[in-house]
Design an enzyme around this catalytic site. Structure first.
Site, PDB file in Angstrom:
ATOM      1  N   CYS A 251       0.842  -1.171   0.000  1.00 48.83           N
ATOM      2  CA  CYS A 251       0.000   0.000   0.000  1.00 48.83           C
ATOM      3  C   CYS A 251       0.886   1.232   0.000  1.00 48.83           C
ATOM      4  O   CYS A 251       2.077   1.153   0.247  1.00 48.83           O
ATOM      5  CB  CYS A 251      -0.892   0.028   1.236  1.00 48.83           C
ATOM      6  SG  CYS A 251      -2.010  -1.384   1.308  1.00 48.83           S
TER       7      CYS A 251
HETATM    8  C1  LIG Z   1      -6.450  -6.443   4.111  1.00 52.59           C
HETATM    9  O1  LIG Z   1      -6.996  -5.516   3.220  1.00 52.59           O
HETATM   10  C2  LIG Z   1      -6.067  -4.823   2.409  1.00 52.59           C
HETATM   11  C3  LIG Z   1      -6.827  -3.852   1.589  1.00 52.59           C
HETATM   12  O2  LIG Z   1      -7.920  -4.429   0.976  1.00 52.59           O
HETATM   13  C4  LIG Z   1      -5.295  -5.811   1.538  1.00 52.59           C
HETATM   14  O3  LIG Z   1      -4.295  -5.154   0.823  1.00 52.59           O
HETATM   15  C5  LIG Z   1      -4.656  -6.867   2.425  1.00 52.59           C
HETATM   16  O4  LIG Z   1      -4.060  -7.829   1.598  1.00 52.59           O
HETATM   17  C6  LIG Z   1      -5.725  -7.521   3.317  1.00 52.59           C
HETATM   18  N1  LIG Z   1      -5.052  -8.453   4.203  1.00 52.59           N
HETATM   19  C7  LIG Z   1      -5.564  -9.612   4.588  1.00 52.59           C
HETATM   20  C8  LIG Z   1      -4.746 -10.472   5.469  1.00 52.59           C
HETATM   21  O5  LIG Z   1      -6.674  -9.960   4.254  1.00 52.59           O
END
Ligand SMILES: *[C@@H]1O[C@H](CO)[C@@H](O)[C@H](O)[C@H]1NC(C)=O
Ligand SMILES: *[C@@H]1O[C@H](CO)[C@@H](O)[C@H](O)[C@H]1NC(C)=O
Ligand SMILES: *[C@@H]1O[C@H](CO)[C@@H](O)[C@H](O)[C@H]1NC(C)=O
Ligand SMILES: *[C@@H]1O[C@H](CO)[C@@H](O)[C@H](O)[C@H]1NC(C)=O
Ligand SMILES: *[C@@H]1O[C@H](CO)[C@@H](O)[C@H](O)[C@H]1NC(C)=O
Ligand SMILES: *[C@@H]1O[C@H](CO)[C@@H](O)[C@H](O)[C@H]1NC(C)=O
Ligand SMILES: CC(=O)N[C@H]1CO[C@H](CO)[C@@H](O)[C@@H]1O
Length: 630
Positions: free
Chosen positions: A2
């Site tokens: 991110c």
């Molecule tokens: C949590 O959400 C973010 C944004 O959608 C994503 O980038 C990330 O991979 C997610 N992580 C898990 C463990 O689900």
């Protein structure tokens, strides 16, 4: 992966937004193409304002827009992956889980023990409303980028961000040192009009309750790079984080040099030379232990992502083709071969794996050097023949060393698993395109690093991870763009297993004890030398870099071994460096690639040959400096 950013204004005249540059927003959103959001917190009686900007690349679980907030007005930005250490259910999201844990922390040491237990890469920004404090930092190895900028002239403003943008007017950005996590008391700042950073450094835990007592001595080092208006200190009660890995075993055993390999003559190393070592039970046990931890590390990195099995990228002869979800930065060298071979164990068998192989066009040569080049290629071919493989050597300007070893490596992988679709993506970069993209994008991502080496590696990794090239399909080259959002890289292997030629120099001069010092130092600086940069570069394509050799369990295992078990630099190149890794590759059924000597990416891809005029790798790179837009 991110993009995260926080701008803090401590000035009554300016809002945080005034300091938030548009191109910064733009560069951040490339890292998180799925959702961008801003949020502001204004505390007018204390006259500070924070702007939080979150850009999400969706990879796992449910899509979770950032910044996340709670009823207490706390704000959290997370650029990381929890691979283990903290329990995250398949349906949960790690951003939410960490934030939930943070919200229930009742003391500073709770916060520190939370970040001490996460396994996986991270950088974060956390605003704790009740104490008006801003917490931020990077994981122990610095696998995720985070930069800071302190605004001098307009005083009273500062900024944290995953990426920045090179510009002439601005104050300098710097990488946040991955020495621990930091806290800023915004209330105290606003009142005293001076900025004080509190650092909570990493410390080793030797036994239960026995934490390293040595005083953290990096404070001066970090302070000297900060502007005068910013001061750095540690918490009075010496609070610290616990490192996620065990310390390096610096044991130097007396008779560790045994000579299994006395039969290596005239420097030609063959895969047979590895046999002798594997006859030794102790060695064999270590090799299998390494395979197990590395395999587990790769498993976590290739399975934690959304795999929609319905996604097809098209059809060939009515056979559906699936999309690749994982790509490997692939030179055909030992590190990338081992990663590919182990990824093959865990990635669903019907899913292709993209092998990204980058080559820079060799400059038009005058006749003499052209002949020399052909000779070089010829002798390379000779050495491959000796190794019992037949590379398709086509004397083309893109046939750089990594292309040749890459093709040979592909053959080995096809032998190991003939039913897998291995997409060998040939990425050819011309000088013209290199110049254009460096100016437009790459220089901003490499920044604030600035050497010739940063430029070469930054550019090579940017083009490779973009994944735009050609694959051979039934004998024809056709254009191909990798759709994989996860990019595996072999970084960390050379630093831990003595892969660089400077390690030989060091060993010759200072022996095993000196080599230990060098390796310990190199792993300690990998955050500032490589990882922040590589994360910014790969993240720019909306993809996520994952580093199996820097998995905490892999590092702990390798750290626990004396150096003499990992490498034997009395042996020739191609076998002595990264010996343990070569043995592991041999056990996995790899052949000629197990005894390829280390070749640095800038030479293997030939980018270093393309433009340079006898520069040193450590020189400042003039090509990165120009910000003019033409
Ligand atoms: C949590 O959400 C973010 C944004 O959608 C994503 O980038 C990330 O991979 C997610 N992580 C898990 C463990 O689900
Ligand atoms: C996230 O963005 C990428 C790149 O634009 C896109 O391929 C992917 O489908 C998006 N994922 C979601 C869940 O929107
Ligand atoms: C140091 O840590 C203690 C214990 O958590 C805390 O009470 C104190 O406020 C901290 N001091 C500073 C200057 O942050
Ligand atoms: C070698 O390159 C030429 C063009 O430069 C091409 O026509 C030929 O097919 C190539 N051969 C192989 C084996 O790749
Ligand atoms: C890329 O370079 C390779 C040489 O490694 C060459 O065979 C291939 O034809 C080139 N592809 C394009 C599209 O130029
Ligand atoms: C370091 O290596 C030596 C030799 O293998 C071993 O005896 C010792 O237990 C190791 N130390 C640690 C802390 O792992
Ligand atoms: C995509 C994007 O916005 N890139 C920008 C990153 O920042 C630099 C410096 O301002 C711009 O030149 C790029 O266009």
């Amino acid at each position: 992966m991110c993009g995260i950013c926080c701008v803090v204004s401590l000035s009554v005249q300016h809002t945080a937004e005034d300091f938030f540059k548009k191109d910064l927003l733009c560069n951040l959103s490339r890292r998180g193409p799925n959702r961008s959001q801003q949020l502001t917190r204004t505390v007018s009686d204390l006259s500070y304002q924070c702007l939080f900007s979150g850009h999400v690349l969706h990879l796992r679980g449910s899509m979770t827009p950032q910044p996340v907030t709670d009823i207490n007005n706390n704000v959290f930005l997370w650029n990381g992956e929890v691979f283990s250490g903290i329990h995250v259910e398949a349906v949960e999201n790690d951003t939410q889980v960490i934030f939930h844990h943070l919200s229930s922390c009742s003391s500073e040491s709770d916060i520190l023990s939370l970040f001490s237990s996460v396994r996986g890469p991270w950088s974060f920004i956390y605003y704790l409303a009740s104490t008006h404090s801003l917490w931020f930092g990077r994981d122990y190895f610095g696998r995720r980028s985070l930069l800071w900028q302190f605004n001098n002239e307009l005083d009273k403003a500062f900024c944290l961000s995953s990426v920045s943008a090179l510009s002439e007017s601005d104050n300098q950005w710097q990488e946040v040192p991955a020495s621990g996590i930091y806290k800023i008391d915004l209330k105290a700042c606003a009142i005293s009009k001076s900025l004080v950073l509190t650092l909570y450094p990493w410390k080793y835990r030797f036994k239960e309750n026995e934490i390293e007592e040595t005083f953290f001595n990096g404070l001066d080092q970090i302070s000297k790079d900060l502007p005068a208006c910013v001061s750095l200190r540690m918490n009075d009660s010496k609070l610290s984080l616990i490192t996620p890995v065990v310390p390096l075993n610096r044991t130097v055993s007396e008779n560790s040099v045994d000579s299994h390999c006395t039969n290596i003559t005239n420097g030609i190393v063959t895969v047979e030379d590895l046999h002798g070592f594997l006859a030794d039970e102790h060695k064999k046990k270590l090799v299998h232990h390494l395979i197990d931890v590395l395999s587990e590390a790769i498993k976590r990195r290739v399975l934690y992502l959304v795999r929609d099995t319905g996604q097809l990228s098209g059809k060939i002869l009515s056979k559906p083709i699936r999309k690749a979800h994982v790509a490997v930065l692939f030179s055909g060298g030992i590190d990338s071969m081992l990663i590919a071979a182990l990824a093959d164990r865990h990635i669903p068998s019907e899913e292709p794996i993209d092998l990204l192989n980058v080559a820079f066009m060799i400059k038009e040569q005058n006749k003499q050097t052209k002949q020399k080049k052909q000779l070089e290629l010829h002798s390379c071919e000779e050495c491959f023949k000796k190794l019992d493989t037949t590379p398709v050597v086509n004397v083309s300007c893109f046939n750089v060393p990594d292309r040749i070893t890459g093709r040979a490596g592909l053959k080995e992988l096809e032998t190991i698993n003939p039913s897998r679709t291995w997409n060998f993506v040939e990425i050819n970069v011309t000088l013209e395109e290199l110049k254009r993209m460096r100016q437009q994008r790459i220089s901003h991502l490499v920044y604030p690093l600035d050497t010739v080496l940063d430029d070469s590696i930054g550019c090579a990794v940017w083009f490779a991870s973009r994944g735009e090239g050609f694959i051979t399909n039934q004998g024809d080259l056709k254009p191909y763009t990798s759709s994989a959002k996860v990019v595996l890289t072999g970084i960390g292997a050379d630093e831990q297993l003595a892969g660089y030629s400077r390690h030989r120099v060091c060993f010759k001069k200072y022996g095993l004890a000196g080599l230990n010092e060098e390796l310990g130092m190199e792993l300690g600086r990998i955050s500032s030398r490589n990882l922040g940069r590589d994360d910014r570069i790969i993240g720019d394509h909306g993809k996520e870099a994952r580093f199996p050799f820097l998995d905490e369990d892999v590092v702990s295992f390798l750290n626990s071994l004396p150096v003499s078990e990992k490498a034997d630099l009395t042996l020739p190149r191609g076998i002595g460096e990264k010996l343990l890794l070569r043995l592991a590759a041999k056990e996995l059924g790899l052949t000629a690639s197990t005894v390829l000597p280390k070749r640095a990416m800038q030479f293997g891809s030939r980018i270093a040959k393309m433009e340079n005029n006898n520069e040193k790798a450590t020189d400042k790179c003039s090509r990165l400096q120009s910000v003019s837009v033409d």
